[in-house]
Design a protein around this motif. Sequence first.
Motif, short mmCIF file in Angstrom:
data_model
loop_
_atom_site.label_atom_id
_atom_site.label_comp_id
_atom_site.label_asym_id
_atom_site.label_seq_id
_atom_site.Cartn_x
_atom_site.Cartn_y
_atom_site.Cartn_z
N ASP A 93 -0.63 8.19 10.47
CA ASP A 93 0.39 7.34 9.85
C ASP A 93 1.75 8.00 10.06
O ASP A 93 2.01 9.07 9.52
CB ASP A 93 0.07 7.19 8.36
CG ASP A 93 1.04 6.27 7.64
OD1 ASP A 93 2.12 5.99 8.19
OD2 ASP A 93 0.73 5.87 6.50
N ALA A 102 9.92 -0.67 5.54
CA ALA A 102 9.86 -0.78 4.08
C ALA A 102 8.55 -1.39 3.58
O ALA A 102 8.21 -1.21 2.41
CB ALA A 102 11.04 -1.58 3.57
N ASN A 103 7.82 -2.09 4.43
CA ASN A 103 6.53 -2.62 3.97
C ASN A 103 5.39 -1.64 4.19
O ASN A 103 4.22 -1.98 4.04
CB ASN A 103 6.22 -3.95 4.65
CG ASN A 103 7.13 -5.07 4.14
OD1 ASN A 103 7.74 -4.94 3.09
ND2 ASN A 103 7.24 -6.13 4.90
N GLY A 104 5.72 -0.41 4.51
CA GLY A 104 4.71 0.61 4.74
C GLY A 104 4.46 1.45 3.50
O GLY A 104 4.75 1.04 2.39
N THR A 105 3.95 2.66 3.72
CA THR A 105 3.62 3.56 2.61
C THR A 105 4.33 4.89 2.82
O THR A 105 4.61 5.27 3.96
CB THR A 105 2.11 3.81 2.54
OG1 THR A 105 1.67 4.29 3.81
CG2 THR A 105 1.36 2.53 2.20
N PRO A 107 3.34 8.23 2.23
CA PRO A 107 2.71 9.43 2.81
C PRO A 107 2.59 9.35 4.34
O PRO A 107 2.40 8.26 4.89
CB PRO A 107 1.31 9.44 2.18
CG PRO A 107 1.37 8.54 1.01
CD PRO A 107 2.43 7.52 1.33
N THR A 149 -4.10 -2.88 2.92
CA THR A 149 -4.05 -4.29 3.29
C THR A 149 -3.34 -4.48 4.63
O THR A 149 -3.68 -5.37 5.39
CB THR A 149 -3.35 -5.14 2.22
OG1 THR A 149 -1.98 -4.77 2.14
CG2 THR A 149 -4.00 -5.00 0.87
N SER A 150 -2.34 -3.64 4.92
CA SER A 150 -1.60 -3.89 6.16
C SER A 150 -2.39 -3.52 7.40
O SER A 150 -2.00 -3.89 8.50
CB SER A 150 -0.25 -3.17 6.14
OG SER A 150 -0.34 -1.98 5.45
N GLN B 233 -2.61 -11.18 1.91
CA GLN B 233 -3.86 -10.57 2.30
C GLN B 233 -4.40 -9.67 1.19
O GLN B 233 -3.70 -9.32 0.26
CB GLN B 233 -3.68 -9.77 3.59
CG GLN B 233 -2.76 -8.59 3.43
CD GLN B 233 -2.27 -8.02 4.75
OE1 GLN B 233 -1.38 -7.24 4.78
NE2 GLN B 233 -2.88 -8.39 5.87
N TRP B 248 -2.37 5.02 -1.98
CA TRP B 248 -1.46 4.07 -1.36
C TRP B 248 -0.76 3.20 -2.38
O TRP B 248 -1.38 2.66 -3.28
CB TRP B 248 -2.20 3.17 -0.38
CG TRP B 248 -3.12 3.91 0.50
CD1 TRP B 248 -4.47 3.80 0.54
CD2 TRP B 248 -2.78 4.93 1.45
NE1 TRP B 248 -4.98 4.67 1.46
CE2 TRP B 248 -3.97 5.37 2.02
CE3 TRP B 248 -1.57 5.49 1.85
CZ2 TRP B 248 -4.00 6.36 3.00
CZ3 TRP B 248 -1.60 6.48 2.82
CH2 TRP B 248 -2.81 6.90 3.39
N VAL B 249 0.52 3.08 -2.19
CA VAL B 249 1.30 2.08 -2.92
C VAL B 249 1.83 1.15 -1.85
O VAL B 249 2.71 1.50 -1.07
CB VAL B 249 2.46 2.73 -3.69
CG1 VAL B 249 3.32 1.67 -4.34
CG2 VAL B 249 1.90 3.69 -4.75
N GLU B 250 1.27 -0.05 -1.78
CA GLU B 250 1.67 -0.97 -0.72
C GLU B 250 2.60 -2.03 -1.26
O GLU B 250 2.28 -2.72 -2.22
CB GLU B 250 0.44 -1.66 -0.14
CG GLU B 250 -0.47 -0.71 0.61
CD GLU B 250 -1.49 -1.48 1.40
OE1 GLU B 250 -1.15 -1.93 2.50
OE2 GLU B 250 -2.62 -1.66 0.92
N THR B 251 3.77 -2.13 -0.65
CA THR B 251 4.69 -3.19 -1.04
C THR B 251 5.01 -4.04 0.18
O THR B 251 5.06 -3.54 1.30
CB THR B 251 6.00 -2.62 -1.60
OG1 THR B 251 6.59 -1.77 -0.62
CG2 THR B 251 5.75 -1.82 -2.87
N GLY B 252 5.19 -5.33 -0.03
CA GLY B 252 5.51 -6.23 1.06
C GLY B 252 6.63 -7.17 0.66
O GLY B 252 6.50 -7.94 -0.29
N ARG B 269 16.44 -8.54 -1.28
CA ARG B 269 16.43 -7.10 -1.56
C ARG B 269 17.76 -6.43 -1.24
O ARG B 269 18.08 -5.36 -1.76
CB ARG B 269 15.29 -6.45 -0.74
CG ARG B 269 14.93 -5.07 -1.21
CD ARG B 269 13.63 -4.59 -0.60
NE ARG B 269 13.71 -4.51 0.84
CZ ARG B 269 12.67 -4.21 1.62
NH1 ARG B 269 11.49 -3.97 1.09
NH2 ARG B 269 12.82 -4.16 2.93
#
Lengths: 279, 375
Positions: A93, A102-105, A107, A149-150, B233, B248-252, B269
Amino acid sequence: MKLALQAALAALLPATAAFADQDVKINFAAEIGGHPFACDATFTDIGSTGAAVRGTDFRLYVSDVAMIAADGTRNPVTLTESAFQHDGVALLDFEDGSAACANGTAPLNTQLAGTAAEGSYTGVAFNVGVPFEMNHGDPTTAPTPLNLTSMFWNWRGGYKFVRIDMVPTDKAASGPKGWFLHLGSTMCKSGGKTDAPAAPCKNPNLMAVSFDGFDPAKQTLVIDPAPVVAEADMRSNTPQTSPGCMSFLNDPDCDTVMTKLGLPFKDIAAGEQQLIAVR
Amino acid sequence: MRSAARSAAVSVILSGLLSGAGFALDAAEAYDWPLPDWMPRPSVPEDNPMSAAKVELGRHLFYDARLSGDGTVACASCHDQGRAFTDGRQVAVGIHGTHGKLNAPSLANVAYLPVNSWANPHMTSLEFQALVPLFGEAPDEMGATGQEARIFATLAEDPYYAQAFAQAFPQQPRPELFTVTRALGAFQRSLMSFDSAYDRFKYGGELDALSDAAKRGEQLFFDHRFECYHCHQGVLFTDNFKREGSPWVETGFHNTGLYADYPVSAPGRIEFTAEPGDAGLFRTPSLRNVAVTAPYMHDGSIPDLRGVLAHYAKGGREGHSNQDGMIVGFTATEAEIADLIAFLESLTDKRLLTNPDHADPWPKDHPARLKRAQP
């Protein structure tokens, strides 16, 4: 719990075990067009029309890691369990969730860590992708790092083995919004899109990668999509198909791409993989 | 089985911790979510462990209009259980009839959402978020700014709260900012919704729980012609997710091309980051219970699901330079649109809409409820 158990077992075992293990660390780096990947960077001269792009995602799964001895024999690497490594599968990663990603994580993981039987190794081999047995489960209950999810398509398709998303800085308002490289299994037969297939997919699309001359202590494996998309136009997309190449057989945008991942595509033969190189 | 063993373990840990710290044990009455086995538990902030007493106190506060400046607006005034905790209006309406800028989002499963806002990426806890409707002034929602001392004193005089705060917060047994926001957070974390027809079909093995139309719609939803599932999803049908025990902290956040120029009232945003690339980006909403949460989009500008599908079929209503690459447009037959809508309707969890554990606890003539505006 598991670690404590392993430690306890290790303490019970005699120190004279037949084969000792040695630590293995394999370092990776991500680049686009020869420049280090960063979420706030712009990369120039990418693809057939020399587009400037930003990278919005850069992640991939690796599995079946082995060290190669001088005589060509392969010894499997047991990956150490962690948030990024589970049961022989690792997530590499390179996005940190900032700027264009920005839609990632947050770490990062740029290294495989594990153990292999003690020996003198001159090379490394691994697959890019998730093995079939682990590729089609329920991601809601899957252990990390298989619960992102991504990186998920749906149960039939399994995971995106590679997710490298590039967005031209000068994309046309009416044109495609980005060029996305998503590698994964296709033609997986099952009852529905959210049902796991019983038999392996017709196109597993696992990339088998090996390097005979690789010294983990001194060298790095560099992942760069630029050679793979060299003949693809980052600013265009075949209408009614997924943006970029998402491995689907109906997508002409994959014609020049899959072969450079070392994979056959329709009637196009596999070439040498050009995604990963030793440096 | 798993859930029972787990709560036993949790109570052992909690009682060990709490007896050491001198807490009353009943305050930490073990709380466990009535979740199906396949659903992992949410993560909970360290400073706000769940307890049954705290959830119950939070429910009373959630429905109490005395938290507002003039005693007319409660959280429930914009978050109606029967509409999956949305309000049916285009934009939320606050104190003195003030119209907000955004559509009231559903609170179902908010415990799993890492960001509790349409556009503000820094709104990462429900406890922090509660301050916005309470004290925000642009727009006014509950209009409590500067009145918290009076409001908390009023609450303290209510015999229910005198006992309930002491039970939920033995060390800090008063209505105050900390305890009120923690209790509201705990109540919202109890709002779980995983009992839709689709859940029974997909996870419960009830193959006849879905109509044939919904089954066809599921296949279309997960098809790459429509690309719905790239953002909607995972188990919540959104790419925003965090859970217990996962790093994991996933933001979309995505720009869906609703406007060529997003209005300054709701610019996305960019309002918080000042990044041009963030113009028009909003958090992907969960699609659970979507059929009962009309109107749609961050500003409620599309009245029904058919309109939403038409927006995506067109590849964005107006289009925008930041529009997400997955919104490519599609052509679909009338029958396919009907099937997709049947699938979306199968995501409604009727139990959430009627569960007495989440309902208004106050008697009709109680001051908490007497003047309360309803959506």
